[in-house]
Each structure stands twice: as structure tokens, then as C-alpha cells.
Design an enzyme around this catalytic site. Structure first.
Site, PDB file in Angstrom:
ATOM      1  N   CYS A  36       4.243   7.457  24.107  1.00 22.73           N
ATOM      2  CA  CYS A  36       4.437   6.276  25.003  1.00 22.73           C
ATOM      3  C   CYS A  36       4.720   4.984  24.220  1.00 22.73           C
ATOM      4  O   CYS A  36       3.671   4.111  24.054  1.00 22.73           O
ATOM      5  CB  CYS A  36       3.261   6.300  25.945  1.00 22.73           C
ATOM      6  SG  CYS A  36       3.189   7.757  27.045  1.00 22.73           S
ATOM      7  N   TYR A  70      10.647   1.569   9.776  1.00 24.18           N
ATOM      8  CA  TYR A  70      11.494   1.070   8.998  1.00 24.18           C
ATOM      9  C   TYR A  70      12.723   0.746   9.854  1.00 24.18           C
ATOM     10  O   TYR A  70      13.869   0.433   9.044  1.00 24.18           O
ATOM     11  CB  TYR A  70      11.665   1.793   7.560  1.00 24.18           C
ATOM     12  CG  TYR A  70      10.602   2.345   6.731  1.00 24.18           C
ATOM     13  CD1 TYR A  70       9.591   1.297   6.332  1.00 24.18           C
ATOM     14  CD2 TYR A  70      10.569   3.631   6.344  1.00 24.18           C
ATOM     15  CE1 TYR A  70       8.706   1.716   5.573  1.00 24.18           C
ATOM     16  CE2 TYR A  70       9.434   4.124   5.817  1.00 24.18           C
ATOM     17  CZ  TYR A  70       8.585   3.261   5.277  1.00 24.18           C
ATOM     18  OH  TYR A  70       7.590   3.516   4.452  1.00 24.18           O
ATOM     19  N   GLY A  91      11.685   5.877  -7.057  1.00 21.57           N
ATOM     20  CA  GLY A  91      12.401   4.847  -6.361  1.00 21.57           C
ATOM     21  C   GLY A  91      13.789   5.171  -6.133  1.00 21.57           C
ATOM     22  O   GLY A  91      14.390   4.530  -5.537  1.00 21.57           O
ATOM     23  N   TYR A 136       8.536  11.519   3.053  1.00 26.49           N
ATOM     24  CA  TYR A 136       7.936  10.602   4.102  1.00 26.49           C
ATOM     25  C   TYR A 136       8.101  11.026   5.393  1.00 26.49           C
ATOM     26  O   TYR A 136       8.171  10.305   6.348  1.00 26.49           O
ATOM     27  CB  TYR A 136       8.365   9.167   3.790  1.00 26.49           C
ATOM     28  CG  TYR A 136       8.042   8.945   2.148  1.00 26.49           C
ATOM     29  CD1 TYR A 136       6.773   8.540   1.815  1.00 26.49           C
ATOM     30  CD2 TYR A 136       9.030   8.819   1.462  1.00 26.49           C
ATOM     31  CE1 TYR A 136       6.666   8.146   0.503  1.00 26.49           C
ATOM     32  CE2 TYR A 136       8.967   8.670   0.033  1.00 26.49           C
ATOM     33  CZ  TYR A 136       7.718   8.166  -0.380  1.00 26.49           C
ATOM     34  OH  TYR A 136       7.643   8.043  -1.632  1.00 26.49           O
ATOM     35  N   ARG A 187       9.663   7.383  10.251  1.00 22.20           N
ATOM     36  CA  ARG A 187      10.450   6.476   9.482  1.00 22.20           C
ATOM     37  C   ARG A 187      11.354   5.637  10.238  1.00 22.20           C
ATOM     38  O   ARG A 187      11.521   4.316  10.241  1.00 22.20           O
ATOM     39  CB  ARG A 187      11.276   7.183   8.414  1.00 22.20           C
ATOM     40  CG  ARG A 187      10.504   7.924   7.346  1.00 22.20           C
ATOM     41  CD  ARG A 187      11.090   8.334   6.146  1.00 22.20           C
ATOM     42  NE  ARG A 187      11.929   7.530   5.519  1.00 22.20           N
ATOM     43  CZ  ARG A 187      13.108   7.098   5.323  1.00 22.20           C
ATOM     44  NH1 ARG A 187      13.911   7.574   6.324  1.00 22.20           N
ATOM     45  NH2 ARG A 187      13.752   5.904   4.717  1.00 22.20           N
ATOM     46  N   ARG A 219      10.718  10.717  -3.318  1.00 18.25           N
ATOM     47  CA  ARG A 219      12.018  10.931  -2.284  1.00 18.25           C
ATOM     48  C   ARG A 219      13.047  11.615  -2.739  1.00 18.25           C
ATOM     49  O   ARG A 219      13.587  12.683  -2.006  1.00 18.25           O
ATOM     50  CB  ARG A 219      12.450   9.588  -1.729  1.00 18.25           C
ATOM     51  CG  ARG A 219      13.178   9.555  -0.472  1.00 18.25           C
ATOM     52  CD  ARG A 219      13.958   8.154  -0.309  1.00 18.25           C
ATOM     53  NE  ARG A 219      13.145   7.153  -0.265  1.00 18.25           N
ATOM     54  CZ  ARG A 219      12.645   6.898   0.629  1.00 18.25           C
ATOM     55  NH1 ARG A 219      12.520   7.426   1.947  1.00 18.25           N
ATOM     56  NH2 ARG A 219      11.519   5.696   0.728  1.00 18.25           N
ATOM     57  N   GLU A 250       8.605   8.985 -12.153  1.00 18.79           N
ATOM     58  CA  GLU A 250       7.776   9.458 -11.005  1.00 18.79           C
ATOM     59  C   GLU A 250       8.517   9.591  -9.605  1.00 18.79           C
ATOM     60  O   GLU A 250       8.234   8.714  -8.749  1.00 18.79           O
ATOM     61  CB  GLU A 250       6.772   8.173 -10.774  1.00 18.79           C
ATOM     62  CG  GLU A 250       5.801   8.073 -11.637  1.00 18.79           C
ATOM     63  CD  GLU A 250       4.740   6.638 -11.628  1.00 18.79           C
ATOM     64  OE1 GLU A 250       5.190   5.899 -10.666  1.00 18.79           O
ATOM     65  OE2 GLU A 250       3.858   6.457 -12.464  1.00 18.79           O
TER      66      GLU A 250
HETATM   67  C1  LIG Z   1       5.685   6.089  -3.697  1.00 18.78           C
HETATM   68  C2  LIG Z   1       5.546   5.949  -5.177  1.00 18.78           C
HETATM   69  C3  LIG Z   1       6.267   6.683  -6.121  1.00 18.78           C
HETATM   70  C4  LIG Z   1       7.482   7.391  -5.514  1.00 18.78           C
HETATM   71  O1  LIG Z   1       8.664   6.886  -5.008  1.00 18.78           O
HETATM   72  P1  LIG Z   1      10.099   7.423  -4.280  1.00 18.78           P
HETATM   73  O2  LIG Z   1      10.734   6.174  -3.799  1.00 18.78           O
HETATM   74  O3  LIG Z   1       9.584   8.335  -3.334  1.00 18.78           O
HETATM   75  O4  LIG Z   1      10.732   7.832  -5.605  1.00 18.78           O
HETATM   76  C5  LIG Z   1       6.273   6.646  -7.656  1.00 18.78           C
HETATM   77  N1  LIG Z   1       5.511   5.659  -8.130  1.00 18.78           N
HETATM   78  C6  LIG Z   1       4.587   5.185  -7.360  1.00 18.78           C
HETATM   79  C7  LIG Z   1       3.671   4.462  -8.084  1.00 18.78           C
HETATM   80  C8  LIG Z   1       4.745   5.274  -5.983  1.00 18.78           C
HETATM   81  O5  LIG Z   1       3.755   4.450  -5.164  1.00 18.78           O
END
Ligand SMILES: *Cc1c(COP(=O)(O)O)cnc(C)c1O
Length: 406
Positions: free
Chosen positions: A334, A308, A231, A362, A304, A268, A265
Site C-alpha cells: 500500500c 532510487y 563501485g 541489493y 531499488r 554489485r 571491494e
Molecule cells: C557498498 C560498498 C562496497 C561495494 O559497492 P558496490 O557498488 O556494490 O561494488 C564496497 N566498499 C564499501 C566500503 C561499501 O560500502
């Protein structure tokens, strides 16, 4: 003056590989991964790259070579990790809707754990593990109920969200899991959203998760790892750059003296800044109220902005002696929503190349064939060398699974 990726001018890449083209810098991938391992060095975390950000096999292979694990959200992503030579034992399976077939595939491959998002999913994993005679390592994804303060489509840690098990139900869920014979509880997990530039929600989530870890320990439920999710945001426009080192220091302080291994995890933040989308201007169209730069990349290549209203910097590859003008940069699809950027100041004309910046995450992974457009080719640049890591799709490939019966 002309823009380069590492040592290669974009014009040469366009000539050799055509456009639209995703271009990735291998050094930028390496540096982004290094930033994590360095910032968190005191904790020696397992960094599990979130494959959905960009699942290209060469990118996965590169991260695997750096020691990365993987966070996957489907059987298909596991197949990618294995095809790229990634280690299933360092792979975490997330996602709210794992099918029986996917669970079986992951159990047989030997994944590090399932990040489980509901009680029915625990039952399903128990059943599949029983049927094939395995024990399933599980970690529960707990929803810490903090506001990630990001775009509502990519905010996942609030009560009203489809993801994870509610914080107040967490203890009961762990007790339930502990009673299932084919499950082995190994961890706890949270992931509160994406593109977070204010990191205080992440530290708040960590604090709340650690409180739960202590409560679980009191009940005799010990954990091997604590997974704080991904995240971390990147700078697309005028966001302030999140301070990874400050985040790491807070986590290190909170985790000090604990026996569990830290798992992260990120998606991005490992690939976003390493990629650009290279596109060629087809036409410049002067409108009555607006100008349009019509390019050969579109929302099917980079979704994106349409999805968004995300901002991506757009720059001309060559500095031209033309009077700059303001225009929307749009594709041939289109749809009125088919734009890559709106109200941008550009100096370009038909035939020029533009780069859409920060498109490594993404981008290609969300690409589609809408309007029967072939998905773009992808190139990985390492110094003065450029390797094609995905060939441009063909119409034949797009139609291969269809029949014209009747
Ligand atoms: C999408 C996702 C991530 C990665 O999120 P980023 O914002 O790209 O770092 C990590 N864990 C889970 C469970 C996700 O769904």
C-alpha cells in the site's frame, strides 16, 4: 519459447519453490568473480566481496570457495562470513559507525583490517584493543573528493559526504593513528560510490590515493595494501558497460613497481547480473489513463525502483500470443511508490510469470517485512540443479520476537 536460469525453466522453479522467488545462477557468480581475477591478474589482488550486496550464506560460501575475501559493514555480516566458512583473515571491516561490541568481535575473529572512517573511531578501536590485549590492524578510508557521477544516494566520495576522512586531513589522521599504541597501520582505502559506469572517477581516485601513499612513505609510514573499494556498475538498462579490463590496465600501470598488495571491494558487479526476481501476475488492471500489471513481488522484495527510481528489465517468462500493452508493474504493497517498473511494454495475463532482471545485488539484502509480507525464498541454480538457499519466511517467524501484552 520459455526463459531459463542456466538449464532450468523458470516455470519449473516457480512450481517447485513458489513466488516471489530470487533465482541466482552459480555460473554467473563464478564468471563475475573470474572477470576480476583475470582482469587484474598482473596484480594478484585480494578481491573482498562486499557482503551487503547479497549476504546469503550459500553465495558467501561460493565466493569463499573461489578464494574471495569479504568486505563487511557490521558485526552481523561478520557472523555471516564466519558461518559460511569465510576467512576472517581476508575480511575487511568498513562502515562509519562500528560499535564497541562489533570492534571486539572483529578483533577476536582476527579480521584483516578495520577501514577507519574518523578520528573518534581510531580512539574507540585503540580503547577496545587495549582492553582485550590485542593490536588492531587499521587502514584509513580517505575521501579522495572526486565526483563519481552516479545517483546522489550511492555517491560517497565527495567532500559533503558522511563517509571517510577528508583528503586534506589524511596525513594528520595517519600521524595520529601512528601515535596510538594498540593500532598497526596496514593500509589505505577509498570507495567513491556505487554503480559507476564511467570509470574515470575510479582511476582519478586511485591517482590521488597513490600520491598520499608516497607522502606517507616520506614520513616513514609504510603500508601493506592499497584498497580501491568497489563501485563498478552493471548494465540494467541503457548504460554503457564499464570496461573492467581497461580499468585494471590503468590501475596496473599506476601500481607498477609498488610493494603494496591491491585490495578491491566489489559488490554489485559480482552478484547483480547473477540474480533475477521471479514473480507471478495476480491481476491485469486496465485503468483510464494507465494499465497496471499487479504482481506478487513488491517494493519490500526489491526496493531499488522505489528507493532510487532504479530500472530493472522485466520480461515475461513465456512468449504468449497476446497483443502487447504498456503498463506499470506494481506490487500489492500500500504505497504509490510500490512499483518494479513503469511504462513497460508487456504481453501477459493473470497467472503468467515475469522475471525482474539483474536483481542479484541489493535485492534480497534490502528486503523488508513491510506490510507483514514474508521475505522471498532464494534458489541457487547450478546447471540442471536448483538448491533452495533460503526458505520462504513464515508469519510465525515474523512475529516470533513480539508479544501481545496488555
Ligand atoms: C557498498 C560498498 C562496497 C561495494 O559497492 P558496490 O557498488 O556494490 O561494488 C564496497 N566498499 C564499501 C566500503 C561499501 O560500502
Amino acid at each position: 519459447m520459455t526463459l531459463h536460469c542456466e538449464q532450468i525453466p523458470y516455470s519449473r522453479l516457480a512450481e517447485e519453490f513458489g513466488t516471489p522467488l530470487y533465482v541466482y545462477s552459480q555460473a554467473a557468480l563464478t564468471n563475475a568473480f573470474g572477470a576480476y581475477t583475470e582482469a587484474f591478474s598482473a596484480l594478484e589482488p585480494l578481491v573482498c566481496y562486499a557482503v551487503k550486496a547479497n549476504g546469503n550464506l550459500s553465495i558467501l560460501k561460493h565466493f569463499a570457495s573461489l578464494g574471495s575475501g569479504f568486505d563487511i559493514v557490521s558485526g552481523g555480516e561478520l557472523a555471516r562470513v564466519l558461518a559460511a566458512g569465510g576467512d576472517a583473515g581476508k575480511t575487511i571491516f568498513s562502515g562509519v559507525g562500528k560499535s564497541e561490541a562489533e570492534i571486539e568481535f572483529a578483533l577476536n575473529a582476527g579480521v584483516l583490517c578495520f577501514n577507519v572512517e574518523s578520528l573518534p573511531e581510531l580512539d574507540r578501536i585503540q580503547a577496545v584493543a587495549g582492553r582485550i590485549g590485542k593490536t588492531a590492524p587499521v587502514s584509513l578510508r580517505i575521501n579522495p573528493d572526486v565526483d563519481a557521477k552516479t545517483h546522489p544516494y550511492i555517491s560517497t566520495g565527495l567532500k559533503a559526504n558522511k563517509f571517510g576522512i577528508a583528503y586534506t586531513d589524511a596525513l594528520a589522521a595517519y600521524r595520529y593513528a601512528a601515535g596510538l599504541s594498540r593500532l598497526k597501520i596496514v593500509g589505505i582505502d577509498c570507495h567513491i560510490g556505487s554503480q559507476l559506469t564511467d570509470l574515470s572517477p575510479l582511476t582519478e581516485a586511485c591517482e590521488r590515493i597513490l600520491l598520499l601513499v608516497d607522502r606517507l612513505a616520506e614520513e616513514g609510514i609504510g603500508l601493506e595494501h592499497i584498497d580501491l573499494g568497489g563501485g563498478i556498475g552493471i548494465v540494467y538498462h541503457n548504460e554503457s558497460a564499464p570496461d573492467l579490463n581497461a580499468y585494471a590496465r590503468s590501475v596496473a600501470r599506476m601500481m607498477a613497481g609498488r610493494g603494496q598488495k591491491l585490495v578491491l571491494e566489489p559488490g554489485r558487479s559480482l552478484v547483480g547480473n547473477a540474480g533475477t526476481l521471479l514473480t507471478r501476475v495476480e491481476f491485469v488492471k486496465q485503468g483510464e489513463e494507465k494499465n497496471f500489471v499487479i504482481v506478487d513481488a513488491a517494493m519490500n522484495d526489491l526496493m531499488r525502483p522505489a528507493l532510487y527510481n532504479a530500472y530493472h528489465r522485466i520480461e515475461a517468462v513465456e512468449l504468449r500470443n497476446i497483443k502487447p500493452f504498456t503498463a506499470d508493474v506494481v506490487g500489492p504493497v500500500c504505497e504509490t511508490g510500490d512499483f518494479l517498473g513503469q511504462q513497460r511494454e508487456l504481453a501477459c495475463e493473470a497467472g503468467d510469470l515475469l522475471v525482474v532482471a539483474n536483481a542479484g545485488a541489493y535485492g534480497s539484502s534490502m528486503a523488508s517485512n513491510y506490510n507483514t509480507r514474508n521475505r522471498a525464498a532464494e534458489v541457487l541454480v547450478n546447471g540442471g540443479e536448483a538448491r533452495l538457499i533460503r526458505r520462504r519466511e513464515t508469519w510465525e517467524q515474523q512475529m516470533a520476537n513480539e508479544t501481545a501484552c496488555l
